[in-house]
Design a protein around this motif. Structure first.
Motif, PDB file in Angstrom:
ATOM      1  N   GLU A  32      -1.438 -37.218  22.750  1.00 16.81           N
ATOM      2  CA  GLU A  32      -2.157 -38.077  23.692  1.00 16.81           C
ATOM      3  C   GLU A  32      -3.610 -38.249  23.276  1.00 16.81           C
ATOM      4  OE1 GLU A  32      -1.362 -39.977  26.147  1.00 16.81           O
ATOM      5  OE2 GLU A  32       0.770 -39.509  25.997  1.00 16.81           O
ATOM      6  N   ASP A  33      -4.211 -37.187  22.725  1.00 10.71           N
ATOM      7  CA  ASP A  33      -5.584 -37.297  22.247  1.00 10.71           C
ATOM      8  C   ASP A  33      -5.687 -38.349  21.142  1.00 10.71           C
ATOM      9  OD1 ASP A  33      -6.408 -35.339  23.980  1.00 10.71           O
ATOM     10  OD2 ASP A  33      -6.336 -33.713  22.509  1.00 10.71           O
ATOM     11  N   VAL A  34      -4.739 -38.311  20.205  1.00  9.26           N
ATOM     12  CA  VAL A  34      -4.739 -39.291  19.109  1.00  9.26           C
ATOM     13  C   VAL A  34      -4.500 -40.689  19.664  1.00  9.26           C
ATOM     14  CG1 VAL A  34      -3.636 -39.994  16.947  1.00  9.26           C
ATOM     15  CG2 VAL A  34      -3.913 -37.562  17.459  1.00  9.26           C
ATOM     16  N   ARG A  35      -3.564 -40.791  20.589  1.00  4.16           N
ATOM     17  CA  ARG A  35      -3.202 -42.094  21.170  1.00  4.16           C
ATOM     18  C   ARG A  35      -4.392 -42.717  21.907  1.00  4.16           C
ATOM     19  NH1 ARG A  35       1.144 -40.178  23.455  1.00  4.16           N
ATOM     20  NH2 ARG A  35       2.508 -40.547  21.676  1.00  4.16           N
ATOM     21  N   SER A  36      -5.154 -41.884  22.604  1.00  8.27           N
ATOM     22  CA  SER A  36      -6.293 -42.408  23.363  1.00  8.27           C
ATOM     23  C   SER A  36      -7.396 -42.934  22.455  1.00  8.27           C
ATOM     24  CB  SER A  36      -6.859 -41.314  24.279  1.00  8.27           C
ATOM     25  OG  SER A  36      -7.427 -40.263  23.511  1.00  8.27           O
ATOM     26  N   GLN A  37      -7.506 -42.362  21.258  1.00  9.78           N
ATOM     27  CA  GLN A  37      -8.541 -42.795  20.327  1.00  9.78           C
ATOM     28  C   GLN A  37      -8.093 -43.959  19.450  1.00  9.78           C
ATOM     29  OE1 GLN A  37     -11.732 -41.573  20.293  1.00  9.78           O
ATOM     30  NE2 GLN A  37     -11.035 -40.516  22.148  1.00  9.78           N
ATOM     31  N   LEU A  38      -6.777 -44.174  19.385  1.00 14.92           N
ATOM     32  CA  LEU A  38      -6.229 -45.247  18.540  1.00 14.92           C
ATOM     33  C   LEU A  38      -5.279 -46.107  19.366  1.00 14.92           C
ATOM     34  CD1 LEU A  38      -5.461 -43.042  15.408  1.00 14.92           C
ATOM     35  CD2 LEU A  38      -7.313 -44.700  15.608  1.00 14.92           C
ATOM     36  N   PRO A  39      -5.813 -46.864  20.338  1.00 14.59           N
ATOM     37  CA  PRO A  39      -4.941 -47.627  21.249  1.00 14.59           C
ATOM     38  C   PRO A  39      -4.125 -48.715  20.566  1.00 14.59           C
ATOM     39  CG  PRO A  39      -7.254 -48.253  21.516  1.00 14.59           C
ATOM     40  CD  PRO A  39      -7.237 -47.043  20.630  1.00 14.59           C
ATOM     41  N   ASP A  40      -4.525 -49.144  19.376  1.00 19.58           N
ATOM     42  CA  ASP A  40      -3.778 -50.186  18.668  1.00 19.58           C
ATOM     43  C   ASP A  40      -2.699 -49.620  17.760  1.00 19.58           C
ATOM     44  OD1 ASP A  40      -5.322 -52.179  19.828  1.00 19.58           O
ATOM     45  OD2 ASP A  40      -6.854 -52.050  18.264  1.00 19.58           O
ATOM     46  N   SER A  41      -2.554 -48.300  17.719  1.00 16.63           N
ATOM     47  CA  SER A  41      -1.528 -47.661  16.898  1.00 16.63           C
ATOM     48  C   SER A  41      -0.423 -47.102  17.786  1.00 16.63           C
ATOM     49  CB  SER A  41      -2.134 -46.526  16.066  1.00 16.63           C
ATOM     50  OG  SER A  41      -3.072 -47.030  15.145  1.00 16.63           O
ATOM     51  N   GLU A  42       0.756 -46.963  17.215  1.00 16.35           N
ATOM     52  CA  GLU A  42       1.851 -46.304  17.924  1.00 16.35           C
ATOM     53  C   GLU A  42       1.946 -44.877  17.414  1.00 16.35           C
ATOM     54  OE1 GLU A  42       6.485 -46.758  19.265  1.00 16.35           O
ATOM     55  OE2 GLU A  42       5.603 -48.249  17.940  1.00 16.35           O
ATOM     56  N   VAL A  43       1.698 -43.929  18.285  1.00 14.53           N
ATOM     57  CA  VAL A  43       1.692 -42.514  17.918  1.00 14.53           C
ATOM     58  C   VAL A  43       3.001 -41.888  18.386  1.00 14.53           C
ATOM     59  CG1 VAL A  43       0.511 -40.308  18.156  1.00 14.53           C
ATOM     60  CG2 VAL A  43      -0.817 -42.437  18.094  1.00 14.53           C
ATOM     61  N   VAL A  44       3.754 -41.330  17.447  1.00 10.99           N
ATOM     62  CA  VAL A  44       5.041 -40.706  17.743  1.00 10.99           C
ATOM     63  C   VAL A  44       4.899 -39.196  17.549  1.00 10.99           C
ATOM     64  CG1 VAL A  44       7.486 -40.565  17.137  1.00 10.99           C
ATOM     65  CG2 VAL A  44       6.275 -42.762  16.979  1.00 10.99           C
ATOM     66  N   ALA A  45       5.202 -38.434  18.595  1.00 11.10           N
ATOM     67  CA  ALA A  45       5.144 -36.970  18.513  1.00 11.10           C
ATOM     68  C   ALA A  45       6.431 -36.448  17.892  1.00 11.10           C
ATOM     69  CB  ALA A  45       4.944 -36.376  19.902  1.00 11.10           C
ATOM     70  N   VAL A  46       6.310 -35.604  16.874  1.00  9.50           N
ATOM     71  CA  VAL A  46       7.467 -35.072  16.152  1.00  9.50           C
ATOM     72  C   VAL A  46       7.325 -33.559  16.060  1.00  9.50           C
ATOM     73  CG1 VAL A  46       8.734 -35.053  13.966  1.00  9.50           C
ATOM     74  CG2 VAL A  46       7.684 -37.184  14.783  1.00  9.50           C
ATOM     75  N   LEU A  47       8.387 -32.826  16.431  1.00  7.96           N
ATOM     76  CA  LEU A  47       8.404 -31.383  16.263  1.00  7.96           C
ATOM     77  C   LEU A  47       9.513 -31.027  15.278  1.00  7.96           C
ATOM     78  CD1 LEU A  47       7.679 -28.670  18.778  1.00  7.96           C
ATOM     79  CD2 LEU A  47       9.657 -28.386  17.285  1.00  7.96           C
ATOM     80  N   ALA A  48       9.143 -30.409  14.156  1.00  9.55           N
ATOM     81  CA  ALA A  48      10.097 -30.020  13.115  1.00  9.55           C
ATOM     82  C   ALA A  48      10.316 -28.520  13.176  1.00  9.55           C
ATOM     83  CB  ALA A  48       9.560 -30.414  11.740  1.00  9.55           C
ATOM     84  N   THR A  49      11.584 -28.106  13.229  1.00  8.15           N
ATOM     85  CA  THR A  49      11.921 -26.691  13.257  1.00  8.15           C
ATOM     86  C   THR A  49      12.862 -26.352  12.112  1.00  8.15           C
ATOM     87  OG1 THR A  49      13.018 -24.925  14.520  1.00  8.15           O
ATOM     88  CG2 THR A  49      13.752 -27.178  14.940  1.00  8.15           C
ATOM     89  N   ALA A  50      12.712 -25.136  11.570  1.00 10.18           N
ATOM     90  CA  ALA A  50      13.578 -24.688  10.482  1.00 10.18           C
ATOM     91  C   ALA A  50      14.934 -24.231  10.996  1.00 10.18           C
ATOM     92  CB  ALA A  50      12.900 -23.550   9.718  1.00 10.18           C
ATOM     93  N   ARG A  51      15.124 -24.219  12.302  1.00 13.06           N
ATOM     94  CA  ARG A  51      16.382 -23.737  12.878  1.00 13.06           C
ATOM     95  C   ARG A  51      17.434 -24.844  12.914  1.00 13.06           C
ATOM     96  NH1 ARG A  51      15.300 -19.331  17.658  1.00 13.06           N
ATOM     97  NH2 ARG A  51      13.922 -17.987  16.430  1.00 13.06           N
ATOM     98  N   PRO A  52      18.706 -24.481  12.735  1.00 18.47           N
ATOM     99  CA  PRO A  52      19.785 -25.482  12.843  1.00 18.47           C
ATOM    100  C   PRO A  52      19.932 -25.963  14.279  1.00 18.47           C
ATOM    101  CG  PRO A  52      20.704 -23.282  12.561  1.00 18.47           C
ATOM    102  CD  PRO A  52      19.221 -23.149  12.364  1.00 18.47           C
ATOM    103  N   ARG A  53      20.567 -27.105  14.432  1.00 20.15           N
ATOM    104  CA  ARG A  53      20.682 -27.721  15.757  1.00 20.15           C
ATOM    105  C   ARG A  53      21.411 -26.820  16.751  1.00 20.15           C
ATOM    106  NH1 ARG A  53      22.994 -31.941  14.070  1.00 20.15           N
ATOM    107  NH2 ARG A  53      21.095 -33.042  13.496  1.00 20.15           N
TER     108      ARG A  53
END
Length: 480
Positions: A398-419
């Protein structure tokens, strides 16, 4: 003269929409959702959202109304033959639809609804209506602000959300109601929170991007459609070849391929033959002279970043070891591997976790150079929400999104664990908060995609569609 121009523009937009839609044979009903506020004896529009549906009126699922003293949200389903009367009523400022009529209050100085037509294409960077399931003909108009409508009715606009919460069939305020009842994925993200009317006529066939694959001999394309009526009039055309040489073209009618019912829609796949040396294939789905979807697929072996890396890690074994390491002491190596994977996919990666004094930052910012999409990426070798990582990622995004309103910011969480090792509660929490979770299998799928030359643009589009599916399921609610 100046006052007549909006009226002419509205009339022209409404006529164009009706001319393109009427008699096409795709749709049999109009599914209208209204959110309106009482002003005296009149109901004034806040949000009207209508979908043309290929099903008969009796087959369209019904939604329970929200009925308060001064606010109502309800659904009206009409046969497609009534479309002209509906559009003309809205354009003239009053939609007379049982059980009640709805008045449309315009911006100051405009005598009629300011309607605009556009073809909202999936492959386009901008869509005029908040609708991301299919390409569609859209008729969109904006009026007075919601704040002004409620205030002029003699009520406090800040009471509206509480009013919606306080009774049967409750939703969590107007944004939640618009998102779920009106199926507007991003809720009330309307400029200035104006009143809005949106009529959407979907051309419901598209590529299933998550199931596109290529080998050295063929390209396999997966497709989705809402009903046979769209398949019957669609074709796929393609352009492929090697850079610097004349390209080859081909086409096939989608009705000539086998389609299977899966869930509420139809699915199919087809193989496109390729030649040695082909590096890119671009495919288009056409209905008449409209392109309803487009996908560009880099073919196997065409990724120069991957080829350069393999000079020093020929098998990729060292990289894959780091990508699946669940040891806590190797968390930094996992973060590095995720950043490298994003680089292989064509993202411009800012590895914030490698810089001192960045403890409050996400691990990586990944910019897609072909669009305005930015991935805010957090990495963990443990559970997705271990140590409150999900909440931190959401706040930082949200911090990034608020500073870059013309960009689409997608939050991604990567884990080393299997699904299979992930908590269902954590995965569902991430989906509710529009976070893309990448388990070990997903990371390996992206590695395979990178080997096939898939780019950051394809990955960003895949994530956006995944989030769109999450929003749709939330909008439909359980059992719909």
């Amino acid at each position: 003269m100046l006052q007549e121009e909006p009226s002419r523009a509205t009339e022209g937009a409404a006529d164009r929409f009706l001319n393109l839609v009427d008699g096409s044979g795709f749709w049999e009903s109009i599914d209208l959702r209204f959110c309106a506020f009482r002003s005296g004896r009149l109901w004034v529009n806040l949000v009207t959202r209508g979908f043309l549906d290929h099903r008969t009126p009796r087959s369209v699922p019904r939604r329970s109304a929200v009925d308060r003293r001064d606010f109502r949200a309800w659904q009206v389903v009409r046969p497609i033959a009534d479309l002209s009367a509906v559009v003309c009523g809205i354009a003239d400022g009053v939609a007379k639809l049982r059980p009640r009529s709805v008045r449309y209050v315009q911006k100051s100085g405009q005598p009629t609804v300011d309607l605009r037509y556009c073809f909202s294409e999936l492959a386009a960077s901008y869509q005029n209506a908040e609708y991301d399931l299919w390409s569609s003909h859209t008729l969109v108009g904006y009026g007075s602000t919601i704040f002004d409508v409620v205030r002029q009715a003699g009520r406090d606009p800040f009471e509206l959300d509480g009013m919606i919460r306080g009774g049967p069939n409750a939703y969590d305020g107007l944004p939640d109601l618009v998102r779920r009842f009106c199926s507007r994925p991003r809720g009330l993200e309307i400029q200035g929170n104006t009143t809005v009317v949106e009529l959407i006529a979907p051309l419901a066939v598209r590529f299933d991007r998550e199931r596109v694959a290529s080998t050295s001999e063929r390209l396999t394309i997966a497709l989705r459609a809402a009903a046979e009526v769209f398949v019957a009039r669609a074709e796929i055309v393609w352009t492929l070849g090697t850079a610097g040489e004349p390209v080859r073209h081909g086409s096939t009618k989608l009705s000539e391929h086998e389609w299977k019912q899966e869930g509420s829609g139809l699915h199919s796949q087809l193989d496109v033959p390729i030649r040695k040396g082909d590096d890119t294939a671009t495919l288009f789905i056409l209905i008449g002279d409209r392109c309803v979807d487009c996908v560009s697929v880099p073919l196997a072996g065409s990724n120069p970043r991957m080829r350069a890396h393999k000079v020093f890690d020929r098998s990729g074994h060292a990289f894959l070891e780091k990508l699946g390491d669940e040891e806590w002491r190797n968390a930094k190596e996992f973060e590095t591997a995720v950043g490298l994977l994003l680089f292989f996919l064509g993202f411009q990666v800012d590895p914030l976790s490698a810089q001192k004094g960045m403890g409050n930052a996400v691990d990586h910012l990944a910019h897609d150079p072909g669009s305005s999409t930015i991935l805010a990426v957090e990495c963990t070798v443990g559970p997705p929400d271990g140590g409150g990582k999900l909440g931190k990622l959401i706040a930082r995004s949200e911090d990034v999104r608020s500073q870059l309103p013309d960009s689409e910011v997608v939050a991604v969480l990567a884990t080393a664990r299997p699904r299979a090792a992930l908590s269902t509660v954590e995965v569902e929490k991430a989906a509710r908060d529009d976070v893309v979770v990448l388990a070990l299998e997903d990371l390996h799928d992206l590695w395979t995609a990178a080997q096939g030359g898939e780019t950051g643009g394809h990955v960003a589009r895949r994530f956006q569609h995944q989030l769109g599916e999450h929003r749709l399921r939330r909008a439909q609610g359980p059992g719909e």
